[in-house]
Design a protein around this motif. Sequence first.
Motif, PDB file in Angstrom:
ATOM      1  N   ALA A 101       0.821  -1.211   0.000  1.00 53.40           N
ATOM      2  CA  ALA A 101       0.000   0.000   0.000  1.00 53.40           C
ATOM      3  C   ALA A 101       0.855   1.262   0.000  1.00 53.40           C
ATOM      4  CB  ALA A 101      -0.938  -0.014   1.213  1.00 53.40           C
ATOM      5  N   LYS A 102       2.023   1.202   0.624  1.00 52.97           N
ATOM      6  CA  LYS A 102       2.907   2.367   0.729  1.00 52.97           C
ATOM      7  C   LYS A 102       3.962   2.413  -0.391  1.00 52.97           C
ATOM      8  CE  LYS A 102       1.265   3.893   4.742  1.00 52.97           C
ATOM      9  NZ  LYS A 102       0.656   5.220   4.920  1.00 52.97           N
ATOM     10  N   GLY A 103       3.925   1.442  -1.294  1.00 53.11           N
ATOM     11  CA  GLY A 103       4.909   1.418  -2.364  1.00 53.11           C
ATOM     12  C   GLY A 103       6.297   1.044  -1.908  1.00 53.11           C
ATOM     13  N   ILE A 104       6.394   0.258  -0.838  1.00 49.61           N
ATOM     14  CA  ILE A 104       7.679  -0.184  -0.300  1.00 49.61           C
ATOM     15  C   ILE A 104       7.984  -1.566  -0.852  1.00 49.61           C
ATOM     16  CG2 ILE A 104       8.972  -0.727   1.796  1.00 49.61           C
ATOM     17  CD1 ILE A 104       7.088   1.205   3.297  1.00 49.61           C
ATOM     18  N   SER A 105       9.078  -1.717  -1.534  1.00 48.61           N
ATOM     19  CA  SER A 105       9.446  -2.985  -2.157  1.00 48.61           C
ATOM     20  C   SER A 105      10.156  -3.886  -1.149  1.00 48.61           C
ATOM     21  CB  SER A 105      10.353  -2.740  -3.358  1.00 48.61           C
ATOM     22  OG  SER A 105      10.772  -3.958  -3.927  1.00 48.61           O
ATOM     23  N   LEU A 106       9.605  -5.090  -0.960  1.00 46.22           N
ATOM     24  CA  LEU A 106      10.196  -6.054  -0.036  1.00 46.22           C
ATOM     25  C   LEU A 106      10.414  -7.388  -0.732  1.00 46.22           C
ATOM     26  CD1 LEU A 106       8.140  -5.447   3.252  1.00 46.22           C
ATOM     27  CD2 LEU A 106      10.381  -4.541   2.647  1.00 46.22           C
ATOM     28  N   GLN A 107      11.485  -8.075  -0.352  1.00 41.99           N
ATOM     29  CA  GLN A 107      11.774  -9.409  -0.870  1.00 41.99           C
ATOM     30  C   GLN A 107      11.194 -10.453   0.088  1.00 41.99           C
ATOM     31  OE1 GLN A 107      16.065  -9.700  -1.293  1.00 41.99           O
ATOM     32  NE2 GLN A 107      16.203  -7.577  -1.975  1.00 41.99           N
ATOM     33  N   TYR A 108      10.771 -11.580  -0.473  1.00 42.42           N
ATOM     34  CA  TYR A 108      10.312 -12.701   0.357  1.00 42.42           C
ATOM     35  C   TYR A 108      11.533 -13.465   0.882  1.00 42.42           C
ATOM     36  CZ  TYR A 108       8.002 -16.995   1.795  1.00 42.42           C
ATOM     37  OH  TYR A 108       7.543 -18.055   2.534  1.00 42.42           O
ATOM     38  N   PRO A 109      11.482 -13.929   2.139  1.00 42.40           N
ATOM     39  CA  PRO A 109      10.383 -13.816   3.085  1.00 42.40           C
ATOM     40  C   PRO A 109      10.538 -12.611   4.003  1.00 42.40           C
ATOM     41  CG  PRO A 109      11.999 -15.361   3.940  1.00 42.40           C
ATOM     42  CD  PRO A 109      12.539 -14.871   2.619  1.00 42.40           C
ATOM     43  N   VAL A 110       9.409 -12.038   4.402  1.00 48.82           N
ATOM     44  CA  VAL A 110       9.408 -11.047   5.475  1.00 48.82           C
ATOM     45  C   VAL A 110       9.190 -11.847   6.758  1.00 48.82           C
ATOM     46  CG1 VAL A 110       8.317  -8.993   6.426  1.00 48.82           C
ATOM     47  CG2 VAL A 110       8.502  -9.278   3.951  1.00 48.82           C
ATOM     48  N   HIS A 111      10.275 -12.189   7.398  1.00 50.51           N
ATOM     49  CA  HIS A 111      10.230 -13.119   8.524  1.00 50.51           C
ATOM     50  C   HIS A 111      11.379 -12.793   9.464  1.00 50.51           C
ATOM     51  CE1 HIS A 111       9.084 -16.730  10.628  1.00 50.51           C
ATOM     52  NE2 HIS A 111      10.246 -17.328  10.417  1.00 50.51           N
ATOM     53  N   SER A 112      11.505 -13.526  10.533  1.00 51.43           N
ATOM     54  CA  SER A 112      12.614 -13.326  11.457  1.00 51.43           C
ATOM     55  C   SER A 112      12.993 -14.650  12.089  1.00 51.43           C
ATOM     56  CB  SER A 112      12.235 -12.331  12.565  1.00 51.43           C
ATOM     57  OG  SER A 112      11.324 -12.930  13.479  1.00 51.43           O
ATOM     58  N   HIS A 113      14.259 -14.775  12.420  1.00 51.30           N
ATOM     59  CA  HIS A 113      14.651 -15.815  13.358  1.00 51.30           C
ATOM     60  C   HIS A 113      14.076 -15.433  14.726  1.00 51.30           C
ATOM     61  CE1 HIS A 113      17.395 -17.979  10.713  1.00 51.30           C
ATOM     62  NE2 HIS A 113      17.813 -16.807  10.257  1.00 51.30           N
ATOM     63  N   PHE A 114      13.990 -16.384  15.612  1.00 55.06           N
ATOM     64  CA  PHE A 114      13.424 -16.087  16.934  1.00 55.06           C
ATOM     65  C   PHE A 114      13.987 -17.059  17.952  1.00 55.06           C
ATOM     66  CE2 PHE A 114      10.742 -19.089  14.740  1.00 55.06           C
ATOM     67  CZ  PHE A 114      10.411 -20.037  15.697  1.00 55.06           C
ATOM     68  N   MET A 115      13.990 -16.623  19.203  1.00 57.39           N
ATOM     69  CA  MET A 115      14.432 -17.480  20.295  1.00 57.39           C
ATOM     70  C   MET A 115      13.215 -18.006  21.035  1.00 57.39           C
ATOM     71  SD  MET A 115      17.857 -15.567  21.745  1.00 57.39           S
ATOM     72  CE  MET A 115      18.535 -17.102  22.385  1.00 57.39           C
ATOM     73  N   ALA A 161      22.704 -13.003   9.631  1.00 55.76           N
ATOM     74  CA  ALA A 161      21.639 -13.732   8.941  1.00 55.76           C
ATOM     75  C   ALA A 161      20.928 -12.855   7.914  1.00 55.76           C
ATOM     76  CB  ALA A 161      20.635 -14.271   9.954  1.00 55.76           C
ATOM     77  N   LYS A 162      20.188 -13.504   7.018  1.00 56.30           N
ATOM     78  CA  LYS A 162      19.441 -12.797   5.986  1.00 56.30           C
ATOM     79  C   LYS A 162      18.112 -12.265   6.503  1.00 56.30           C
ATOM     80  CE  LYS A 162      21.488 -15.424   2.185  1.00 56.30           C
ATOM     81  NZ  LYS A 162      21.216 -16.310   1.028  1.00 56.30           N
ATOM     82  N   MET A 163      17.825 -12.547   7.772  1.00 58.47           N
ATOM     83  CA  MET A 163      16.608 -12.037   8.413  1.00 58.47           C
ATOM     84  C   MET A 163      16.975 -11.480   9.778  1.00 58.47           C
ATOM     85  SD  MET A 163      13.909 -15.155   7.621  1.00 58.47           S
ATOM     86  CE  MET A 163      14.841 -16.311   8.650  1.00 58.47           C
ATOM     87  N   PRO A 164      16.176 -10.551  10.311  1.00 56.79           N
ATOM     88  CA  PRO A 164      16.416 -10.080  11.683  1.00 56.79           C
ATOM     89  C   PRO A 164      16.067 -11.178  12.679  1.00 56.79           C
ATOM     90  CG  PRO A 164      14.408  -9.120  10.805  1.00 56.79           C
ATOM     91  CD  PRO A 164      15.057  -9.848   9.668  1.00 56.79           C
ATOM     92  N   ILE A 165      16.186 -10.884  13.952  1.00 56.71           N
ATOM     93  CA  ILE A 165      15.878 -11.844  15.000  1.00 56.71           C
ATOM     94  C   ILE A 165      14.854 -11.237  15.949  1.00 56.71           C
ATOM     95  CG2 ILE A 165      17.778 -11.096  16.520  1.00 56.71           C
ATOM     96  CD1 ILE A 165      18.124 -14.095  17.265  1.00 56.71           C
TER      97      ILE A 165
END
Length: 469
Positions: A101-115, A161-165
């Motif tokens: 909706a905001k025109g922000i380009s994101l790559q898949y996956p939009v995810h995170s590592h987690f503990m 990593a390729k994703m945040p945590i």
Amino acid sequence: MPKSIHSTQPPLKFISPRFNPLVLKIVSWFLPLILRVRTRPWLPAGIVKIEAKNAEILAKLYQEFQAGKVRFLIAFRHPEVEDPLSMLYLLSRIVPKVARAKGISLQYPVHSHFMYERGMTLWAGNWLGWLFSYVGGVPVRRGRRVDRNAIQMARDLFANAKMPIAIAPEGGTNGHSGIVSPLEPGVAQLSFWCVEDLQKANREETVFIIPIGIKYSYVNPPWSKIDWLLSKLEADSGLQVAEITQTGKQEEILYQRIFHIAGYLITEMEEFYRRFYHRDLPAITPEETDQPNDILITRLHRLMDTALQVCEQYFNVQPQGNFIDRCRRLEEAGWNYIYRDDITDINSLPPFKRGLADWVAEEADLKMQHMRIAESFVAVTANYIQEKPTAERFAETALLMFDMLSRIKESTLPGRPRLGLKQAMITVGEPISVSERWQLCQGNKQASRKGLSDLTNDLQVVLEELIKD
């Protein structure tokens, strides 16, 4: 919760994360159904609606993360066991929708590592460890002074990593949507380490902590179900319901019943520890200015302290820190008696040694029940219901008492009664720049310790603000 343990168990091995995008996609497809039914598919319960405020903050940060400009850690509130599912919904559905909706380009996956807490696989089953591994989870043993495998893995993922945590800085659920438990220092420490690791690698990403509040409410206040639950608690306790004055507003009557049940249970447990554990628990003589609520909480905290002392003396653990700290250390001490790292092969033990090991494990499991009772009430305060007599707060308090009774009368902890359809509001807070704070507290160990403490305290304040109505 697993059935009562009667024999020694193999050691709790570290479960390495093996992220698989296909497994994540499958889980995401079924997520709305999982949220709705979870453990009680035949009941009209579950989470049917999740909304988010300020999700564009996360969308922009993911864009910058994927462009190699920032690293960030998601620090989310952890009131209920459903929180990881709510967070997955936020990242897999809400954030991508807002980004489009905001025109922000994101790559898949939009995810995170987690503990996640390693003990979750004990009551849920080994399948959960497998699933968490494939969707990016890192197990941690909370009571260990240093869980090296978990810390090293989390530190590496945060920086590389390729994703945040994502981490719940409270360390565990407290059953209260309106109360943030004292935060553990791990989030601040990992964040500072990330800045250091980037500096050593001559990398210029800025490190942030993203605070996220999660708050649940019922779609329709389940007053009749709360009344039913209190009746069940009264019946299971052996209380004479007729003793309660059934006059006044609905909230006043329900509060009177909760107060009566709580007082009765505390009295019975005090007598239990006096008689069978030889504890000195004299009657508390109230002052004229003392409120009944405050007296009850004083007795509850004394009872929790007594239960923890019984457990600590058995495991020879010194009582240090607050109730949560003490519970964490006792959990680890109990696991060391049950899940034996010092036994290479349980089945190769001669019958005599196996019998001794089983004896130790069974007794440790029983002793840990004292800690579990105290653990259920670490967030209870004197005026939680009176401050806001909502259905949610009545339900949370009644469910905590249900947990306590269930631990005592059952060999297993049954699933909580589902009182009604729920909805979640997730609020994304403003990013906290760790890089700036790290620069300011360099120079000596005292400044560094103060910086970690200040960051933890500031995060606590932000999380508390995010769950205010």
